[in-house]
Design a protein around this motif. Structure first.
Motif, PDB file in Angstrom:
ATOM      1  N   GLY A 122       0.801  -1.227   0.000  1.00 60.67           N
ATOM      2  CA  GLY A 122       0.000   0.000   0.000  1.00 60.67           C
ATOM      3  C   GLY A 122       0.828   1.268   0.000  1.00 60.67           C
ATOM      4  N   ALA A 123       2.163   1.149   0.036  1.00 63.66           N
ATOM      5  CA  ALA A 123       3.029   2.327   0.094  1.00 63.66           C
ATOM      6  C   ALA A 123       3.841   2.495  -1.185  1.00 63.66           C
ATOM      7  N   ILE A 124       3.440   1.801  -2.251  1.00 60.95           N
ATOM      8  CA  ILE A 124       4.193   1.850  -3.500  1.00 60.95           C
ATOM      9  C   ILE A 124       3.972   3.178  -4.212  1.00 60.95           C
ATOM     10  N   ASP A 125       5.058   3.736  -4.756  1.00 59.43           N
ATOM     11  CA  ASP A 125       4.988   4.938  -5.590  1.00 59.43           C
ATOM     12  C   ASP A 125       4.770   4.488  -7.028  1.00 59.43           C
ATOM     13  N   THR A 126       3.577   4.727  -7.562  1.00 56.08           N
ATOM     14  CA  THR A 126       3.240   4.259  -8.912  1.00 56.08           C
ATOM     15  C   THR A 126       3.647   5.256  -9.997  1.00 56.08           C
ATOM     16  N   SER A 127       4.197   6.417  -9.586  1.00 60.57           N
ATOM     17  CA  SER A 127       4.562   7.437 -10.579  1.00 60.57           C
ATOM     18  C   SER A 127       5.949   7.208 -11.169  1.00 60.57           C
ATOM     19  N   ILE A 128       6.722   6.281 -10.588  1.00 64.62           N
ATOM     20  CA  ILE A 128       8.090   6.029 -11.043  1.00 64.62           C
ATOM     21  C   ILE A 128       8.109   4.802 -11.945  1.00 64.62           C
ATOM     22  N   ASP A 129       8.495   5.004 -13.209  1.00 69.22           N
ATOM     23  CA  ASP A 129       8.638   3.890 -14.137  1.00 69.22           C
ATOM     24  C   ASP A 129      10.053   3.330 -14.050  1.00 69.22           C
ATOM     25  N   PRO A 130      10.203   2.021 -14.097  1.00 70.47           N
ATOM     26  CA  PRO A 130      11.553   1.429 -14.066  1.00 70.47           C
ATOM     27  C   PRO A 130      12.287   1.687 -15.377  1.00 70.47           C
ATOM     28  N   ILE A 131      13.596   1.499 -15.358  1.00 71.07           N
ATOM     29  CA  ILE A 131      14.403   1.649 -16.558  1.00 71.07           C
ATOM     30  C   ILE A 131      14.896   0.288 -17.013  1.00 71.07           C
TER      31      ILE A 131
ATOM     32  N   GLN B 254      21.408   8.747 -20.412  1.00 71.01           N
ATOM     33  CA  GLN B 254      19.970   8.730 -20.175  1.00 71.01           C
ATOM     34  C   GLN B 254      19.649   8.387 -18.710  1.00 71.01           C
ATOM     35  N   VAL B 255      20.455   7.517 -18.112  1.00 70.39           N
ATOM     36  CA  VAL B 255      20.267   7.210 -16.690  1.00 70.39           C
ATOM     37  C   VAL B 255      20.464   8.476 -15.852  1.00 70.39           C
ATOM     38  N   THR B 256      21.487   9.256 -16.203  1.00 66.43           N
ATOM     39  CA  THR B 256      21.760  10.510 -15.481  1.00 66.43           C
ATOM     40  C   THR B 256      20.581  11.463 -15.601  1.00 66.43           C
ATOM     41  N   TYR B 257      20.048  11.631 -16.823  1.00 64.89           N
ATOM     42  CA  TYR B 257      18.883  12.497 -17.016  1.00 64.89           C
ATOM     43  C   TYR B 257      17.689  12.013 -16.206  1.00 64.89           C
ATOM     44  N   TYR B 258      17.507  10.705 -16.172  1.00 63.32           N
ATOM     45  CA  TYR B 258      16.364  10.120 -15.456  1.00 63.32           C
ATOM     46  C   TYR B 258      16.424  10.460 -13.968  1.00 63.32           C
ATOM     47  N   LEU B 259      17.584  10.219 -13.349  1.00 67.03           N
ATOM     48  CA  LEU B 259      17.717  10.509 -11.922  1.00 67.03           C
ATOM     49  C   LEU B 259      17.553  11.995 -11.640  1.00 67.03           C
ATOM     50  N   ALA B 260      18.133  12.841 -12.509  1.00 63.27           N
ATOM     51  CA  ALA B 260      18.045  14.287 -12.302  1.00 63.27           C
ATOM     52  C   ALA B 260      16.615  14.791 -12.511  1.00 63.27           C
ATOM     53  N   THR B 261      15.925  14.281 -13.514  1.00 63.31           N
ATOM     54  CA  THR B 261      14.569  14.740 -13.815  1.00 63.31           C
ATOM     55  C   THR B 261      13.611  14.469 -12.670  1.00 63.31           C
ATOM     56  N   TYR B 262      13.731  13.286 -12.057  1.00 61.09           N
ATOM     57  CA  TYR B 262      12.785  12.897 -11.012  1.00 61.09           C
ATOM     58  C   TYR B 262      13.364  13.045  -9.599  1.00 61.09           C
ATOM     59  N   ASN B 263      14.537  13.699  -9.485  1.00 57.23           N
ATOM     60  CA  ASN B 263      15.155  13.953  -8.174  1.00 57.23           C
ATOM     61  C   ASN B 263      15.297  12.668  -7.358  1.00 57.23           C
ATOM     62  N   LEU B 264      15.837  11.640  -7.996  1.00 59.03           N
ATOM     63  CA  LEU B 264      15.977  10.338  -7.363  1.00 59.03           C
ATOM     64  C   LEU B 264      17.431  10.071  -6.980  1.00 59.03           C
TER      65      LEU B 264
ATOM     66  N   ALA C 179      18.096   6.700  -6.538  1.00 59.30           N
ATOM     67  CA  ALA C 179      18.176   5.328  -7.033  1.00 59.30           C
ATOM     68  C   ALA C 179      16.994   5.063  -7.951  1.00 59.30           C
ATOM     69  N   ALA C 180      17.178   4.116  -8.886  1.00 62.60           N
ATOM     70  CA  ALA C 180      16.118   3.768  -9.829  1.00 62.60           C
ATOM     71  C   ALA C 180      16.102   2.272 -10.057  1.00 62.60           C
ATOM     72  N   PRO C 181      14.903   1.675 -10.159  1.00 59.61           N
ATOM     73  CA  PRO C 181      14.810   0.230 -10.422  1.00 59.61           C
ATOM     74  C   PRO C 181      15.160  -0.095 -11.867  1.00 59.61           C
ATOM     75  N   VAL C 182      15.830  -1.242 -12.054  1.00 57.81           N
ATOM     76  CA  VAL C 182      16.173  -1.722 -13.391  1.00 57.81           C
ATOM     77  C   VAL C 182      15.419  -3.034 -13.606  1.00 57.81           C
ATOM     78  N   VAL C 183      14.594  -3.087 -14.670  1.00 55.83           N
ATOM     79  CA  VAL C 183      13.698  -4.222 -14.920  1.00 55.83           C
ATOM     80  C   VAL C 183      13.955  -4.773 -16.320  1.00 55.83           C
ATOM     81  N   ASP C 184      13.980  -6.104 -16.446  1.00 51.28           N
ATOM     82  CA  ASP C 184      14.245  -6.720 -17.758  1.00 51.28           C
ATOM     83  C   ASP C 184      12.977  -6.805 -18.589  1.00 51.28           C
ATOM     84  N   GLU C 185      13.116  -7.420 -19.784  1.00 50.45           N
ATOM     85  CA  GLU C 185      11.993  -7.482 -20.717  1.00 50.45           C
ATOM     86  C   GLU C 185      10.845  -8.339 -20.205  1.00 50.45           C
ATOM     87  N   ASN C 186      11.103  -9.166 -19.186  1.00 53.04           N
ATOM     88  CA  ASN C 186      10.055 -10.009 -18.613  1.00 53.04           C
ATOM     89  C   ASN C 186       9.400  -9.388 -17.381  1.00 53.04           C
TER      90      ASN C 186
END
Length: 423
Positions: A342-351, A359-369, A371-378
């Motif tokens: 119930g505490a999940i942030d649904t606004s953050i899409d994984p990379i 692009q990873v640098t832009y992602y972290l800077a854009t969303y003030n993060l 850390a970011a989750p990395v998810v495979d094609e599955n």
């Protein structure tokens, strides 16, 4: 006043105004044939991890938790002269003789004479253990009663040097190692336990990592690699010849080698190549209290502890289906008995693992993060990219040793530009 030198390691150095300018890392002495060594000064580490020389004549006071200096402080990097010796780095753990008995140097004491100069006057030594006694008797003897400081020893040991740095962070111990001789570095590495050595190796430049690892036997090297974070171990192995890297992996335990092998399949400057494969992962039915207990663990870096990644089982990467991220600030606002799902942030899409560094640098800077989750094609979580991972790849390869490079126009030695210490 008698001051034992090993106890000075890590002591904060202040100017008379009360501003801390660094910490003591060693004491510089000059050996003399028939007289006690003369103390020239202190090696002080100032930000950013630069070692400079503080003349003993500038030291106004030495206490248990502070060294206060006056006048000016030379800000050029310190380089030991041929006539000088580092008391902590080179003299501790030496095997010497007192009254014909072989003993080990534990510490050295310096005292100020009536003429104002500082000399090494006492030596703390330990006798060999006898019978059932594992540790021998400790003695404090006069310098004149000790023979053998000038001898070159094949195996000096490092127990007492490490005791002087026991409370320091791995990065500080790594910086100290870089200033030792290759022989002394090998002795320190042999004396460290696997976990501590792994932490220290992660803070060293790649060529120093390879040099130290190369001095260890194969099984010990594999154990140390296994104790390292998988991403750091992968970075190190990438710098080895493929055959040597594979030999190292073959010696590692399968559960430690497998995540490293997965990381080695990704290009270096991508999310997959720089991510950690061991973020904090928990199922949605875990409670907020359980999640907070996980991120409180002392061995987690602040960036890794900033979020809990929520997935379906299994919880080891590659996990079951990735569900989302629960940031630690959100966890602090939720009732401890609430469910993590119930505490999940649904606004953050994984990379994706193949996302380039830029692009990873832009992602972290854009969303003030941090850390970011990395998810495979599955849809499985395979790791997390943290801001410190990104910084490691954005900085020059030699950034860990950048403080050792003289600035334009600088020379080496003790003379150079100075800062006013007050007084």
């Amino acid at each position: 006043m008698r001051i034992f030198i090993a106890r000075l390691a890590g002591t904060a150095v202040f100017d008379p105004a009360g501003d801390r300018i660094g910490r003591v890392r060693d004491v510089v002495v000059a050996m003399r044939p028939n007289d006690p060594p003369r103390v020239h000064g202190l090696v002080v580490e100032v930000m950013p991890r630069r070692r400079v020389f503080l003349s003993i004549t500038r030291v106004r006071g030495i206490e248990a938790d502070a060294v206060v200096f006056t006048g000016t402080l030379n800000m050029r990097r310190f380089e030991k002269r041929a006539v000088e010796t580092l008391a902590i780095g080179e003299m501790l753990d030496l095997a010497v003789e007192v009254s014909g008995e072989r003993v080990t140097v534990l510490d050295l004491a310096m005292e100020r004479t009536r003429t104002g100069e500082w000399l090494i006057t006492k030596v703390a030594v330990r006798r060999p253990g006898r019978g059932l006694r594992r540790r021998g008797e400790t003695l404090v003897v006069d310098w004149a009663d000790v023979q053998g400081f000038a001898a070159v020893q094949a195996d000096q040991g490092a127990a007492n040097l490490l005791a002087a740095f026991e409370e320091t962070r791995p990065a500080d111990l790594a910086n100290a190692l870089r200033h030792l001789t290759a022989k002394r570095r090998a002795e320190v590495a042999a004396a460290l336990d696997d976990e501590r050595l792994a932490d220290v190796l992660e803070e060293l430049p790649e060529r120093d990592q390879i040099a130290i690892l190369g001095k260890l036997d194969g099984d010990r090297a594999a154990d140390v690699l296994g104790a390292m974070d998988p991403d750091d171990a992968a970075d190190l192995l990438q710098d080895l010849p493929p055959a040597q890297a594979e030999a190292m992996l073959a010696r590692m335990r399968p559960d430690e080698a497998d995540p490293v092998r997965r990381l080695l399949t990704y290009p270096e400057n991508t999310a997959g190549g720089m991510m950690t494969s061991e973020p904090v992962v928990m199922p949605p039915h875990a409670t907020i209290a359980e999640a907070l207990a996980e991120i409180r663990k002392q061995d987690l870096t602040p960036a890794v502890a900033a979020a809990v990644y929520v997935t379906r089982p299994p919880a080891e990467t590659p996990t079951g289906k990735f569900l989302g991220v629960a940031h630690f600030q959100r966890l602090l606002r939720e009732p401890p008995s609430s469910l993590l799902g119930g505490a999940i942030d649904t606004s953050i899409d994984p990379i994706r693992p193949d996302l380039p560094l830029r692009q990873v640098t832009y992602y972290l800077a854009t969303y003030n993060l941090v850390a970011a989750p990395v998810v495979d094609e599955n849809g499985r979580l395979v790791g997390a990219v943290t801001v410190d991972d990104v910084l490691d790849h954005l900085l020059p390869e030699d950034w860990r040793e950048h403080d050792e490079q003289p600035h334009e126009g600088e020379t080496t030695g003790h003379a150079g530009p100075e800062v006013r210490g007050g007084g």
